[in-house]
Design an enzyme around this catalytic site. Structure first.
Site, PDB file in Angstrom:
ATOM      1  N   THR A 188     -12.131  -2.365  14.000  1.00 39.13           N
ATOM      2  CA  THR A 188     -10.801  -2.907  13.729  1.00 39.13           C
ATOM      3  C   THR A 188      -9.923  -2.927  14.982  1.00 39.13           C
ATOM      4  O   THR A 188     -10.115  -2.106  15.896  1.00 39.13           O
ATOM      5  CB  THR A 188     -10.121  -2.037  12.650  1.00 39.13           C
ATOM      6  N   ASP A 189      -8.920  -3.806  14.976  1.00 35.44           N
ATOM      7  CA  ASP A 189      -7.937  -3.823  16.070  1.00 35.44           C
ATOM      8  C   ASP A 189      -7.023  -2.594  16.016  1.00 35.44           C
ATOM      9  O   ASP A 189      -6.344  -2.271  16.993  1.00 35.44           O
ATOM     10  CB  ASP A 189      -7.099  -5.111  16.047  1.00 35.44           C
ATOM     11  N   GLU A 190      -7.020  -1.872  14.864  1.00 33.61           N
ATOM     12  CA  GLU A 190      -6.094  -0.737  14.730  1.00 33.61           C
ATOM     13  C   GLU A 190      -6.434   0.404  15.677  1.00 33.61           C
ATOM     14  O   GLU A 190      -5.606   1.285  15.910  1.00 33.61           O
ATOM     15  CB  GLU A 190      -6.071  -0.232  13.280  1.00 33.61           C
ATOM     16  N   TYR A 233      -6.865   6.610   9.273  1.00 32.89           N
ATOM     17  CA  TYR A 233      -7.882   5.544   9.193  1.00 32.89           C
ATOM     18  C   TYR A 233      -8.284   5.070  10.584  1.00 32.89           C
ATOM     19  O   TYR A 233      -9.472   5.053  10.929  1.00 32.89           O
ATOM     20  CB  TYR A 233      -7.343   4.364   8.373  1.00 32.89           C
ATOM     21  N   LYS A 248     -11.871   5.306  12.635  1.00 32.96           N
ATOM     22  CA  LYS A 248     -12.620   4.134  13.112  1.00 32.96           C
ATOM     23  C   LYS A 248     -12.834   4.237  14.632  1.00 32.96           C
ATOM     24  O   LYS A 248     -13.902   3.896  15.140  1.00 32.96           O
ATOM     25  CB  LYS A 248     -11.888   2.835  12.778  1.00 32.96           C
TER      26      LYS A 248
HETATM   27  P1  NAD Z   1     -13.626  -2.412   1.737  1.00 30.94           P
HETATM   28  O1  NAD Z   1     -12.904  -1.139   1.535  1.00 30.94           O
HETATM   29  O2  NAD Z   1     -13.254  -3.612   0.944  1.00 30.94           O
HETATM   30  O3  NAD Z   1     -15.184  -2.185   1.506  1.00 30.94           O
HETATM   31  C1  NAD Z   1     -15.873  -1.069   2.003  1.00 30.94           C
HETATM   32  C2  NAD Z   1     -17.238  -1.014   1.311  1.00 30.94           C
HETATM   33  O4  NAD Z   1     -17.958   0.091   1.857  1.00 30.94           O
HETATM   34  C3  NAD Z   1     -17.136  -0.798  -0.198  1.00 30.94           C
HETATM   35  O5  NAD Z   1     -18.020  -1.653  -0.870  1.00 30.94           O
HETATM   36  C4  NAD Z   1     -17.560   0.668  -0.369  1.00 30.94           C
HETATM   37  O6  NAD Z   1     -18.186   0.911  -1.612  1.00 30.94           O
HETATM   38  C5  NAD Z   1     -18.524   0.834   0.787  1.00 30.94           C
HETATM   39  N1  NAD Z   1     -18.643   2.239   1.224  1.00 30.94           N
HETATM   40  C6  NAD Z   1     -17.631   3.116   1.438  1.00 30.94           C
HETATM   41  N2  NAD Z   1     -18.133   4.305   1.836  1.00 30.94           N
HETATM   42  C7  NAD Z   1     -19.483   4.144   1.892  1.00 30.94           C
HETATM   43  C8  NAD Z   1     -20.549   5.009   2.259  1.00 30.94           C
HETATM   44  N3  NAD Z   1     -20.315   6.270   2.617  1.00 30.94           N
HETATM   45  N4  NAD Z   1     -21.822   4.529   2.212  1.00 30.94           N
HETATM   46  C9  NAD Z   1     -22.061   3.253   1.825  1.00 30.94           C
HETATM   47  N5  NAD Z   1     -21.086   2.402   1.453  1.00 30.94           N
HETATM   48  C10 NAD Z   1     -19.817   2.839   1.501  1.00 30.94           C
HETATM   49  O7  NAD Z   1     -13.533  -2.714   3.306  1.00 30.94           O
HETATM   50  P2  NAD Z   1     -13.476  -4.112   4.050  1.00 30.94           P
HETATM   51  O8  NAD Z   1     -12.078  -4.570   4.101  1.00 30.94           O
HETATM   52  O9  NAD Z   1     -14.540  -4.978   3.513  1.00 30.94           O
HETATM   53  O10 NAD Z   1     -13.861  -3.629   5.515  1.00 30.94           O
HETATM   54  C11 NAD Z   1     -15.218  -3.639   5.955  1.00 30.94           C
HETATM   55  C12 NAD Z   1     -15.259  -3.104   7.383  1.00 30.94           C
HETATM   56  O11 NAD Z   1     -14.448  -3.922   8.220  1.00 30.94           O
HETATM   57  C13 NAD Z   1     -14.716  -1.691   7.527  1.00 30.94           C
HETATM   58  O12 NAD Z   1     -15.505  -1.017   8.463  1.00 30.94           O
HETATM   59  C14 NAD Z   1     -13.300  -1.863   8.054  1.00 30.94           C
HETATM   60  O13 NAD Z   1     -12.906  -0.778   8.823  1.00 30.94           O
HETATM   61  C15 NAD Z   1     -13.487  -3.117   8.893  1.00 30.94           C
HETATM   62  N6  NAD Z   1     -12.287  -3.945   9.063  1.00 30.94           N
HETATM   63  C16 NAD Z   1     -11.623  -4.451   7.967  1.00 30.94           C
HETATM   64  C17 NAD Z   1     -10.530  -5.296   8.153  1.00 30.94           C
HETATM   65  C18 NAD Z   1      -9.781  -5.889   6.991  1.00 30.94           C
HETATM   66  O14 NAD Z   1      -8.760  -6.561   7.228  1.00 30.94           O
HETATM   67  N7  NAD Z   1     -10.196  -5.705   5.759  1.00 30.94           N
HETATM   68  C19 NAD Z   1     -10.104  -5.612   9.449  1.00 30.94           C
HETATM   69  C20 NAD Z   1     -10.771  -5.036  10.525  1.00 30.94           C
HETATM   70  C21 NAD Z   1     -11.892  -4.232  10.325  1.00 30.94           C
HETATM   71  O1  DAU Z   2      -5.788  -4.757  11.411  1.00 25.87           O
HETATM   72  C1  DAU Z   2      -7.000  -4.574  10.722  1.00 25.87           C
HETATM   73  C2  DAU Z   2      -6.777  -3.706   9.521  1.00 25.87           C
HETATM   74  O2  DAU Z   2      -6.079  -4.500   8.562  1.00 25.87           O
HETATM   75  C3  DAU Z   2      -8.062  -3.150   8.936  1.00 25.87           C
HETATM   76  O3  DAU Z   2      -8.677  -2.313   9.868  1.00 25.87           O
HETATM   77  C4  DAU Z   2      -7.792  -2.395   7.641  1.00 25.87           C
HETATM   78  O4  DAU Z   2      -9.008  -1.995   7.055  1.00 25.87           O
HETATM   79  C5  DAU Z   2      -7.056  -3.316   6.689  1.00 25.87           C
HETATM   80  O5  DAU Z   2      -6.724  -2.620   5.518  1.00 25.87           O
HETATM   81  C6  DAU Z   2      -5.786  -3.867   7.352  1.00 25.87           C
HETATM   82  O6  DAU Z   2      -4.827  -2.808   7.575  1.00 25.87           O
HETATM   83  P1  DAU Z   2      -3.255  -3.024   7.344  1.00 25.87           P
HETATM   84  O7  DAU Z   2      -2.631  -1.717   7.138  1.00 25.87           O
HETATM   85  O8  DAU Z   2      -2.692  -3.920   8.392  1.00 25.87           O
HETATM   86  O9  DAU Z   2      -3.335  -3.888   5.961  1.00 25.87           O
HETATM   87  P2  DAU Z   2      -2.476  -3.806   4.610  1.00 25.87           P
HETATM   88  O10 DAU Z   2      -2.881  -5.010   3.805  1.00 25.87           O
HETATM   89  O11 DAU Z   2      -2.556  -2.483   3.967  1.00 25.87           O
HETATM   90  O12 DAU Z   2      -0.998  -4.030   5.129  1.00 25.87           O
HETATM   91  C7  DAU Z   2      -0.653  -5.176   5.887  1.00 25.87           C
HETATM   92  C8  DAU Z   2       0.797  -5.018   6.300  1.00 25.87           C
HETATM   93  O13 DAU Z   2       1.616  -5.131   5.125  1.00 25.87           O
HETATM   94  C9  DAU Z   2       1.122  -3.667   6.894  1.00 25.87           C
HETATM   95  O14 DAU Z   2       2.088  -3.832   7.911  1.00 25.87           O
HETATM   96  C10 DAU Z   2       1.709  -2.867   5.745  1.00 25.87           C
HETATM   97  C11 DAU Z   2       2.388  -3.939   4.906  1.00 25.87           C
HETATM   98  N1  DAU Z   2       2.419  -3.700   3.444  1.00 25.87           N
HETATM   99  C12 DAU Z   2       1.257  -3.401   2.811  1.00 25.87           C
HETATM  100  C13 DAU Z   2       1.250  -3.170   1.441  1.00 25.87           C
HETATM  101  C14 DAU Z   2      -0.042  -2.812   0.750  1.00 25.87           C
HETATM  102  C15 DAU Z   2       3.619  -3.812   2.748  1.00 25.87           C
HETATM  103  O15 DAU Z   2       4.669  -4.122   3.335  1.00 25.87           O
HETATM  104  N2  DAU Z   2       3.593  -3.585   1.403  1.00 25.87           N
HETATM  105  C16 DAU Z   2       2.478  -3.235   0.719  1.00 25.87           C
HETATM  106  O16 DAU Z   2       2.544  -3.004  -0.517  1.00 25.87           O
END
Ligand code: NAD
Ligand code: DAU
Length: 352
Positions: A132-134, A158, A162
């Site tokens: 992730t970019d975080e 988180y 990561k």
């Molecule tokens: P998600 O939470 O929707 O899905 C995670 C999946 O991993 C789920 O299906 C869960 O059951 C499985 N899981 C959790 N723990 C596990 C374990 N110990 N063994 C096997 N499976 C397990 O997450 P996502 O949004 O699909 O993110 C996927 C990946 O991408 C993550 O590594 C996250 O850090 C990264 N990422 C997500 C975003 C985003 O915006 N969603 C952005 C940047 C990076």
């Molecule tokens: O940047 C990549 C990341 O993006 C991933 O690594 C994470 O897995 C993914 O969950 C996401 O993280 P964020 O914290 O940016 O996503 P989230 O959707 O939780 O929130 C997006 C923005 O919106 C953040 O600034 C918090 C804000 N927010 C979120 C929720 C859930 C609100 O203002 N209200 C809300 O109820």
């Protein structure tokens, strides 16, 4: 074949579905099925011999070693993680266990498998870690977007977990020669996104007549990437990425949270107008900010474009329209995920 971990989550399931739209190469999908994993998402693949689903933990070395020996994948793509920042603030333990210890155990299982491969297979093998970019922390409004060389400064449990997993992956390459690739991407959105995250939460709350809770002043900036663009970037990195390298993936779509929510409201006003004729914008409310809330993320995705020829296909405007249309067209999927444990989480995070 390839082994995908976390393939029942948001990005992993989109990746698996997208993979079969481009290839017949089988996928073993290892997922623990936490609250975020959902087999309903993969229903279009039921009966498809190319897809083997296994419920299990990346932490379980015996299981992972057995799967690797049995299926002999040419690559492992690690999506499995605890992914929600707010949950990491309420309870960081699971994040440490899966994202750090789980990645460590997965790397050790994969290293033992890779070491025993014949020379040609060993050379062709890849371990692709999805991050992730975080991990880079927060940017000022004027700061240049995150390039691959940006220092790691994670701010939440988180992102710290990561970052630690990225360091383990890097070290397994430098010390043991494991052929790794790492991608760090910005905020994904699109179909099958679990409604604890901003975009799906706002769509579903709006339709249910509930408040649209914006943290703090809503001026935090995220760089939105349509999930199918992320999938195409991962396929590209897997095939031609330089061993040991990291690639930043972003959509060139910086928006404030308030802009995102207002855009969703305007789309819903057009596609599913409120019965009283008023705008969904009326439902927006401002609530207490997230502790340690990062102000701005933005990705510099030029390396991926320059070296591997990848560019996102969607703008935020085209992607968010597709996303809102998808949620309107899939009430069954929504009903299925918005069940008991989801309601408990909403109560914990937002109270009444
Ligand atoms: P998600 O939470 O929707 O899905 C995670 C999946 O991993 C789920 O299906 C869960 O059951 C499985 N899981 C959790 N723990 C596990 C374990 N110990 N063994 C096997 N499976 C397990 O997450 P996502 O949004 O699909 O993110 C996927 C990946 O991408 C993550 O590594 C996250 O850090 C990264 N990422 C997500 C975003 C985003 O915006 N969603 C952005 C940047 C990076
Ligand atoms: O940047 C990549 C990341 O993006 C991933 O690594 C994470 O897995 C993914 O969950 C996401 O993280 P964020 O914290 O940016 O996503 P989230 O959707 O939780 O929130 C997006 C923005 O919106 C953040 O600034 C918090 C804000 N927010 C979120 C929720 C859930 C609100 O203002 N209200 C809300 O109820």
């Amino acid at each position: 074949m390839i082994l995908v971990t976390g393939g029942a989550g948001f990005i992993g399931s989109n990746f698996v579905i997208d993979w079969f739209a481009h290839s017949d190469e089988p996928v073993i999908n290892l997922d623990k099925l936490t609250y975020a994993g959902n087999l309903h998402t993969l229903v279009s693949l039921s009966g498809d011999a190319r897809h083997v689903f296994v419920q299990g933990d990346i932490d379980d070395r015996e299981l992972v070693s057995r799967l690797l020996a049995e299926h002999q994948p040419r690559a492992v793509i690690n999506f499995a993680a605890e992914s929600h920042v707010d949950r990491s603030i309420h309870g960081p333990g699971e994040f440490i266990q899966t994202n750090i210890v789980g990645t460590f155990n997965l790397l050790e299982s994969v290293r033992a498998y890779w070491n025993a491969l014949p020379a040609d297979d060993k050379e062709a093998f890849r371990f692709l870690h999805i991050s992730t970019d975080e991990v880079y922390g927060t940017l000022s409004l004027e700061g240049a977007p995150f390039a691959e060389t940006h220092a790691y400064k994670p701010n939440s449990p988180y992102s710290a977990s990561k970052a630690a997993s990225d360091h383990l992956v890097r070290a397994w390459h430098h010390t043991y020669g494991l052929p790794v690739l790492t991608t760090n991407c910005s905020n994904n959105y699109g179909p099958y996104h679990f409604p604890e995250k901003l975009i799906p939460l706002m769509i579903l709350n709006a339709l249910a007549g509930k408040a649209l809770p914006i943290y703090g002043d809503g001026q935090q900036i995220r760089d939105w990437l349509y999930v199918k663009d992320h999938c195409s970037a991962i396929r590209r990195v897997l095939e031609v990425g330089m061993l040991g390298d990291t690639y930043n993936i972003g959509g060139w779509n910086e928006k404030t949270n308030l802009e995102v929510v207002q855009t969703i409201c305007v789309l819903l006003d057009e596609l599913e107008p409120r019965a009283d004729g008023n705008s969904y914008v009326e439902q927006i409310c401002f609530i207490q900010d997230r502790p340690g809330h990062d102000r701005r993320y933005a990705i510099d995705a030029r390396k991926l474009e320059r070296e591997l020829g990848w560019k996102p296909a969607e703008t935020f405007e085209s992607g968010v329209r597709k996303t809102v249309e998808w949620y309107l067209a899939n009430p069954d999927w929504v009903g299925n995920v918005a069940s008991g444990t989801y309601r408990d989480w909403i109560q914990t995070q937002y109270g009444a």
